[in-house]
Design an enzyme around this catalytic site. Structure first.
Site, short mmCIF file in Angstrom:
data_model
loop_
_atom_site.label_atom_id
_atom_site.label_comp_id
_atom_site.label_asym_id
_atom_site.label_seq_id
_atom_site.Cartn_x
_atom_site.Cartn_y
_atom_site.Cartn_z
N LYS A 278 0.84 -1.23 0.02
CA LYS A 278 0.05 -0.12 0.13
C LYS A 278 1.06 1.35 0.06
CE LYS A 278 -3.84 -1.82 2.85
NZ LYS A 278 -4.96 -1.61 1.80
N ARG A 352 -10.22 -11.56 2.33
CA ARG A 352 -11.09 -12.29 2.03
C ARG A 352 -10.77 -13.95 1.87
NH1 ARG A 352 -11.95 -9.48 -3.74
NH2 ARG A 352 -11.60 -7.59 -2.02
N1 BES Z 1 -7.94 -3.84 4.63
C1 BES Z 1 -8.43 -3.43 3.33
C2 BES Z 1 -9.67 -2.66 3.21
C3 BES Z 1 -9.69 -0.99 3.77
C4 BES Z 1 -9.26 -0.01 3.08
C5 BES Z 1 -10.00 -0.83 5.20
C6 BES Z 1 -9.15 1.04 3.57
C7 BES Z 1 -10.12 0.19 5.84
C8 BES Z 1 -9.74 1.36 4.91
C9 BES Z 1 -8.39 -4.45 2.52
O1 BES Z 1 -7.64 -5.64 2.84
C10 BES Z 1 -7.66 -4.13 1.07
O2 BES Z 1 -6.53 -3.81 0.68
N2 BES Z 1 -8.65 -4.34 -0.03
C11 BES Z 1 -8.23 -3.90 -1.31
C12 BES Z 1 -8.88 -4.86 -2.21
C13 BES Z 1 -8.37 -5.19 -3.50
C14 BES Z 1 -6.80 -5.23 -3.80
C15 BES Z 1 -9.07 -5.96 -4.24
C16 BES Z 1 -8.87 -2.27 -1.58
O3 BES Z 1 -10.15 -2.13 -1.21
O4 BES Z 1 -8.22 -1.68 -2.09
MN MN Z 2 -5.52 -5.33 2.01
#
Ligand code: BES
Ligand code: MN
Ligand code: ZN
Length: 502
Positions: A278, A352
């Site tokens: 990230k 997931r």
């Molecule tokens: N934990 C994150 C989602 C999240 C983002 C929670 C911001 C709270 C605040 C999750 O694991 C994630 O990174 N999801 C990705 C999925 C994508 C790579 C398909 C996302 O939402 O960008």
């Molecule tokens: Mn994530």
């Protein structure tokens, strides 16, 4: 802050501040405010007539009584129009007035609940007062070492009751304290930095819950997770030096034969994104990626303390998601606990993956319902904003029950569709499924993915990515960890328990 329920009258009580809640469209003062106004030579009517105080929602006015009554101050707080009052307005008003009093260094206050504000919801009214007061005063201070003496703290709230309503109010207060205690527990877990709140420490915290009556705890370590074939969870954990834990809490308050409700919570103690790392901005907030797990732990804790006549299972897969030489990579294929194979497209879609194994594990219990809670997708924030929980599932009855709990608790829930067509997006060319369906409808395709691992049981998915962490103060949720979904789940469970008894 301690809460004491006391017999007596607000007019006669010695207190640093008594709180009086008034309506905007109230023509004349009645009851306790009237008595106090008379004792104080029109001290409240003067404020109202001169326009200082109109009782708008959460409007506050604090005045000294100068000996008119034993209490030192009166804190007036507005509840808005009587016809529009609801539990959320009450919660907010009490949060705001308590915060105000704390700011001016008041350490103790007293109030009397008025059970006629919402005649249909007397116990919920008492609960809302306690929730507003306690939740609004939450502070997370264990890491503050400089200027600790400047931390302001409210010591006590006295709930003053005249005669016959005493035992009713006392019991409502007790229940509310249990529920807010569970929210505090969840907030503390989520507030704690990820170097402290590791999967092992989460497991230890679950151990504290397991000491309660009718609760047993089990923690599967890495070897056991491997033995069971939870390779989806193991894949996510592969890049971290922290051992993953699969936390199981079993509360048996119901009859032996009753099918349990299984609550599953995402316990990502830190989500760096893994190899698909990230951006640095706001990455610190990803210590809150275990908020779903914390909410499930809080809910089981409250259910046990309330002694609900239900069987409840809490499942929390806990791990970090880290990049390293041993980390799982895009393109990897994982064989999940269910036997189904998953192609990893994006290592940041890890929630997931760990939930997949937990949801399949839930089948062991032949559950009456499965509810999972997870900070699953950034897309949910784009769709619904920072305050709202996304809900997806196929079971209309279960969704209805969640919506009812949302209405009462003020933990807002909005449903997104889970139509068949979305399932196309998570089909993999070489495995059964892939863990990312791309940007379009990201929250929905995440839920579609989860659905593949749920057996034939009523199931609902709650995406709490938005409200789990808040960057600005909200009335009774100071900025930071919200403890979202604890009250929602507990309300859902209490309603189930009530239905069971009938
Ligand atoms: N934990 C994150 C989602 C999240 C983002 C929670 C911001 C709270 C605040 C999750 O694991 C994630 O990174 N999801 C990705 C999925 C994508 C790579 C398909 C996302 O939402 O960008
Ligand atoms: Mn994530
Ligand atoms: Zn995550």
């Amino acid at each position: 802050m301690k809460i004491h329920v006391k017999k007596g009258k607000l007019t006669a009580i010695k207190s640093q501040a008594i709180i009086l809640a008034l309506f905007q469209d109230q023509k004349e003062l009645t009851g306790t405010p009237l008595l106090i106004d008379q004792a104080g030579n029109g001290l409240i009517t003067e404020l109202i007539n001169n326009g200082d105080f109109a009782a708008k929602p959460s409007q506050i006015s604090v005045v000294y009584t100068r000996g008119a009554i034993p209490a030192q101050r009166i804190a007036l707080v507005g509840l808005g129009k009587k016809s529009a009052v609801d539990l959320e307005i009450i919660r907010t008003a009490f949060a705001k007035v308590m915060q105000y009093l704390r700011n001016i260094n008041v350490q103790e206050a007293a109030t009397s609940p008025e059970l006629n504000w919402l005649p249909e919801e007397k116990d919920k009214t008492v609960q809302a007062i306690v929730e507003g007061a306690l939740l609004g005063l939450y502070q997370y201070t264990p890491y503050k070492t400089v200027g600790r003496e400047d931390i302001k703290e409210m010591e006590q709230l006295n709930i003053v009751v005249e005669g016959k309503e005493y035992s009713f109010i006392e019991s409502a207060v007790k229940k509310a304290q249990i529920i807010t205690g569970a929210v505090y527990f969840a907030r503390d877990l989520v507030s704690a930095p990820s170097n402290e709140m590791t999967p092992s420490v989460m497991a230890q915290k679950a151990g504290q819950i397991a000491r309660r009556k009718n609760v047993t705890g089990k923690v599967l370590d890495k070897a056991k997770i491997k033995l069971l074939g939870m390779n989806s969870l193991l894949g996510v954990a592969a890049g971290s030096n922290e051992e993953p834990k699969f936390i199981i809490l079993e509360y048996s308050g119901g009859s032996k034969s009753a099918a349990p409700i299984v609550l599953v919570g995402k316990g990502l103690t830190f989500d760096s994104g893994g190899i698909c790392i990230k951006p640095a901005e706001k990455m610190d907030e990803m210590k809150s990626d275990m908020a779903g797990g914390a909410a499930v732990m809080g809910a089981v804790m409250a259910a046990a303390d309330l002694q609900l006549p239900l069987n409840i299972i809490g499942l929390i897969p806990a791990t970090e998601n880290m990049p390293s030489g041993t980390a799982y990579k895009p393109g990897d294929i994982l064989k999940s606990y269910s036997g189904k194979t998953i192609e990893v497209i994006n290592t940041d879609a890890e929630g997931r993956l760990i939930l997949a194994d937990a949801l399949s594990y839930a089948s062991r219990y032949k559950p009456a319902a499965i509810i999972d809670v997870a900070t699953l997708t950034g897309a949910c924030i784009i769709a619904l904003g920072d305050d709202v929980i996304g809900m997806l599932g196929k079971d209309e009855q279960l969704k209805k029950e969640i919506n009812m709990a949302a209405e009462i608790t003020g933990e807002l829930v909005w449903e997104l569709p889970l139509w068949e067509s979305y399932h196309e997006q998570i089909k993999s060319d070489i495995a059964d499924y892939k863990n990312s369906g791309g940007r379009a409808a990201g929250t929905i395709t995440a839920a579609a993915f989860l659905s593949k691992f749920v057996g034939d049981f009523p199931w609902v998915h709650l995406d709490i990515a938005g409200p789990a962490w808040t960057s600005k103060d909200k009335s009774y949720i100071p900025k930071g960890a919200s403890g979202i979904a604890v009250r929602l789940l507990v309300e859902f469970l209490r309603n189930r328990a009530f239905a069971e008894k009938k």
